[in-house]
Design a protein around this motif. Sequence first.
Motif, PDB file in Angstrom:
ATOM      1  N   LEU A 468       0.835  -1.206   0.000  1.00  0.00           N
ATOM      2  CA  LEU A 468       0.000   0.000   0.000  1.00  0.00           C
ATOM      3  C   LEU A 468       0.869   1.255   0.000  1.00  0.00           C
ATOM      4  CD1 LEU A 468      -2.889   1.118   0.161  1.00  0.00           C
ATOM      5  CD2 LEU A 468      -2.697   1.001   2.653  1.00  0.00           C
ATOM      6  N   ALA A 469       1.942   1.248   0.799  1.00  0.00           N
ATOM      7  CA  ALA A 469       2.840   2.411   0.858  1.00  0.00           C
ATOM      8  C   ALA A 469       3.512   2.658  -0.485  1.00  0.00           C
ATOM      9  CB  ALA A 469       3.891   2.190   1.945  1.00  0.00           C
ATOM     10  N   ARG A 471       2.305   1.869  -3.449  1.00  0.00           N
ATOM     11  CA  ARG A 471       1.304   2.345  -4.410  1.00  0.00           C
ATOM     12  C   ARG A 471       0.970   3.815  -4.189  1.00  0.00           C
ATOM     13  NH1 ARG A 471      -2.082  -1.659  -6.944  1.00  0.00           N
ATOM     14  NH2 ARG A 471      -1.448  -3.776  -6.430  1.00  0.00           N
ATOM     15  N   THR A 472       1.010   4.243  -2.941  1.00  0.00           N
ATOM     16  CA  THR A 472       0.630   5.633  -2.643  1.00  0.00           C
ATOM     17  C   THR A 472       1.829   6.560  -2.506  1.00  0.00           C
ATOM     18  OG1 THR A 472       0.609   5.123  -0.275  1.00  0.00           O
ATOM     19  CG2 THR A 472      -1.475   4.895  -1.466  1.00  0.00           C
ATOM     20  N   VAL A 474       3.706   6.972   0.022  1.00  0.00           N
ATOM     21  CA  VAL A 474       3.481   7.718   1.245  1.00  0.00           C
ATOM     22  C   VAL A 474       4.787   8.209   1.877  1.00  0.00           C
ATOM     23  CG1 VAL A 474       3.485   5.668   2.729  1.00  0.00           C
ATOM     24  CG2 VAL A 474       2.191   7.687   3.427  1.00  0.00           C
ATOM     25  N   ALA A 482       0.425  11.908  -1.705  1.00  0.00           N
ATOM     26  CA  ALA A 482       0.186  10.541  -1.238  1.00  0.00           C
ATOM     27  C   ALA A 482      -1.299  10.307  -0.980  1.00  0.00           C
ATOM     28  CB  ALA A 482       0.997  10.274   0.025  1.00  0.00           C
ATOM     29  N   LEU A 483      -1.969  11.317  -0.385  1.00  0.00           N
ATOM     30  CA  LEU A 483      -3.400  11.183  -0.118  1.00  0.00           C
ATOM     31  C   LEU A 483      -4.185  11.090  -1.414  1.00  0.00           C
ATOM     32  CD1 LEU A 483      -5.745  11.147   1.870  1.00  0.00           C
ATOM     33  CD2 LEU A 483      -5.748  13.655   1.818  1.00  0.00           C
ATOM     34  N   ARG A 485      -3.091   9.946  -4.249  1.00  0.00           N
ATOM     35  CA  ARG A 485      -2.852   8.629  -4.831  1.00  0.00           C
ATOM     36  C   ARG A 485      -3.641   7.552  -4.099  1.00  0.00           C
ATOM     37  NH1 ARG A 485       3.303   7.617  -6.742  1.00  0.00           N
ATOM     38  NH2 ARG A 485       2.194   5.756  -7.437  1.00  0.00           N
ATOM     39  N   ALA A 486      -3.762   7.685  -2.786  1.00  0.00           N
ATOM     40  CA  ALA A 486      -4.534   6.710  -2.014  1.00  0.00           C
ATOM     41  C   ALA A 486      -6.005   6.752  -2.415  1.00  0.00           C
ATOM     42  CB  ALA A 486      -4.374   6.981  -0.523  1.00  0.00           C
ATOM     43  N   LEU A 489      -6.532   5.127  -5.804  1.00  0.00           N
ATOM     44  CA  LEU A 489      -6.257   3.699  -5.973  1.00  0.00           C
ATOM     45  C   LEU A 489      -7.539   2.934  -6.299  1.00  0.00           C
ATOM     46  CD1 LEU A 489      -3.785   2.442  -3.207  1.00  0.00           C
ATOM     47  CD2 LEU A 489      -3.432   2.475  -5.674  1.00  0.00           C
ATOM     48  N   TRP A 494      -7.050  -1.895  -2.884  1.00  0.00           N
ATOM     49  CA  TRP A 494      -7.311  -1.892  -1.447  1.00  0.00           C
ATOM     50  C   TRP A 494      -7.793  -3.276  -0.990  1.00  0.00           C
ATOM     51  CZ3 TRP A 494      -6.123   1.903   1.918  1.00  0.00           C
ATOM     52  CH2 TRP A 494      -5.876   3.191   1.404  1.00  0.00           C
TER      53      TRP A 494
END
Length: 660
Positions: A468-469, A471-472, A474, A482-483, A485-486, A489, A494
Amino acid sequence: MIAELGHYALVLALALALIQASVPMVGARLDDGILMGVAGPTALAQFAFVGVAFAALTACYVMSDFSVVNVFENSHSLKPLLYKVTGVWGNHEGSMLLWVLILAGFGALVAIFSGNLPEKLRANVLGVQAWIAAAFYLFILITSNPFLRLPDAPFEGRDLNPVLQDIGLAVHPPMLYLGYVGFSIAFAFAVAALIEGRIDAAWARWVRPWTLLAWIFLTLGIAMGSYWAYYELGWGGWWFWDPVENASLMPWLAGTALLHSALVMEKREALKVWTILLAILAFSLSLLGTFLVRSGVLTSVHTFASDPTRGVFILAILVFFIGGALALFAWRAPLLKKGGLFAPISREGALIVNNLFLVSTCATVFVGTLYPLALEALTGAKISVGAPFFNATFGPLFLVLLVAVPFGPLLAWKRGDLVGAAQRLTGAFVIALTGIAVTFAAEGGGPLLPPLGIGLGAFVIAGALTDLAERTAVFKAAPRVALARAVGLPRSAWGSVLAHLGLGVLLLGVIGETQWSAEKIAAMKPGETVTIRRYAVRFDGATTRQEANYRELVTQFTVRHNGEVIDTLQASKRTFPARASSTTEAALMSRGASQLYLSLGDVNPDGSVTVRIYHKPLVLLIWLAAVVMAAGGALSLSDRRLRVGAPKPAKRRASLQPAE
């Protein structure tokens, strides 16, 4: 009259299933759009008539119509309304009616949501689905008719098996059947693809939502059954390697492999033959589970039937569908065109490793479950294969699989970098080593399995969060980026993270419960106290009370922790006169992810009560993990790319092409 209406509706559902099984498939063969168009409306009508049959049986239960044999044998006029309804599927005949209701329901859903399927594929899928339904309608009508009447209606029924009169049994069988039967859609797609001789990335994308839906329900169904056995049977265990438990685990393992294989096929058009085989095996193992439960070859709390005629009929269904599908596979699969190539070190390669381990673990469960039955059938010798065998075979394979899980999502498609993936997992390795060291220190040495298990569970969880980190970004980009990208997603990403995280949580729960549980058995009189770990449990006394259809002995306990009262518990034993049997209702106290578990034994002549007390560290993580994994599956299913299905493929030659 209601019972006769239900029986007639079931006969009409059989007639519609036979029409759906033949006319659309003939139309696909002749390329006749009118004949192929029969599939959809017929599937909807079939579901409607099965629904009428199921509603009729439910009405007979609610009204306590004891002139119906099935109601007389499994209900009681004083039974609570909830258990009158759940009693419909708390027996062999009613549970098979629930099976075909769900089967017809899935067929209706395919008919409703398959507008973007190629016409021939849709006709063949619904046709195969109807053949399965027709076989089970015949099975019910010939051997397991739930609408048979008694010539003289008795005044009262025999009541439902007491252990089934529980809220868990209101949920467990329908969930499990939704999983079992859901795999029939993947099976139907596989057989239809073999008939048509065409399979591509679009096919995989059509199959994945149905497989995922079945997998979600099967995950929840297994977890619910495990928790029900844990608190209802009074033995404090959550998995016994019972053959019927194994029968639900095998299709879950095959279905998990199918999900990953279909992903490779969708991305790279590779593993076509393997994906088709897994789709056949997942439902075949579901049918095998039905045979084990319904044939009478096993004696278990899960089983209902012991009639040899039923066993032979279900065995014939198994031979026809499993044997027929595998024969078709052997004939047609070699003619399917091969897909894209990829390097061994790649995400595709990691998913293949995942498949190999999942299928291997499934094979160990299959052998351990079926070998004793086969040996007894051939030689008459009876042997027992239990936890030691499965722990020694299934356990190591699954642990190695967990080690590999975090690497897959960090590898690139087609060609990956294993060293680079390992470097990105440095933080996860550090967390794992810390977990091992802390656990080892807290234990003061001792066996290595608990610290290693905790470390591996932490590694899997940290690995999922690392994915997850990555992909984003972070830790690499600004928080706002980063937010963004989250938020951007895909939900399937997820969902994948949650599902993998759930595996780590499961391992933590298993290690905590199996390695650190404490147990005490004592005969207690009022005022006496038993200490377990840092808990002091005092027996306060017992009372009896009369409920509608049972008499209950209720015991009161006060629990102290470090001298302070923290809770009071009630454990009981229920006696059901109609069945001349009793059940134990365990008392549970949750503290974080751990539980104090108290179960009653016999009442002794001196007035004392035998009490079994467990302290089970981290046990709730086992079922929390199942919920987390199912939530991950639901997130993936909600992804628009899966909900809308596959786009219509470009026109291409549909004939069989020889393998390269």
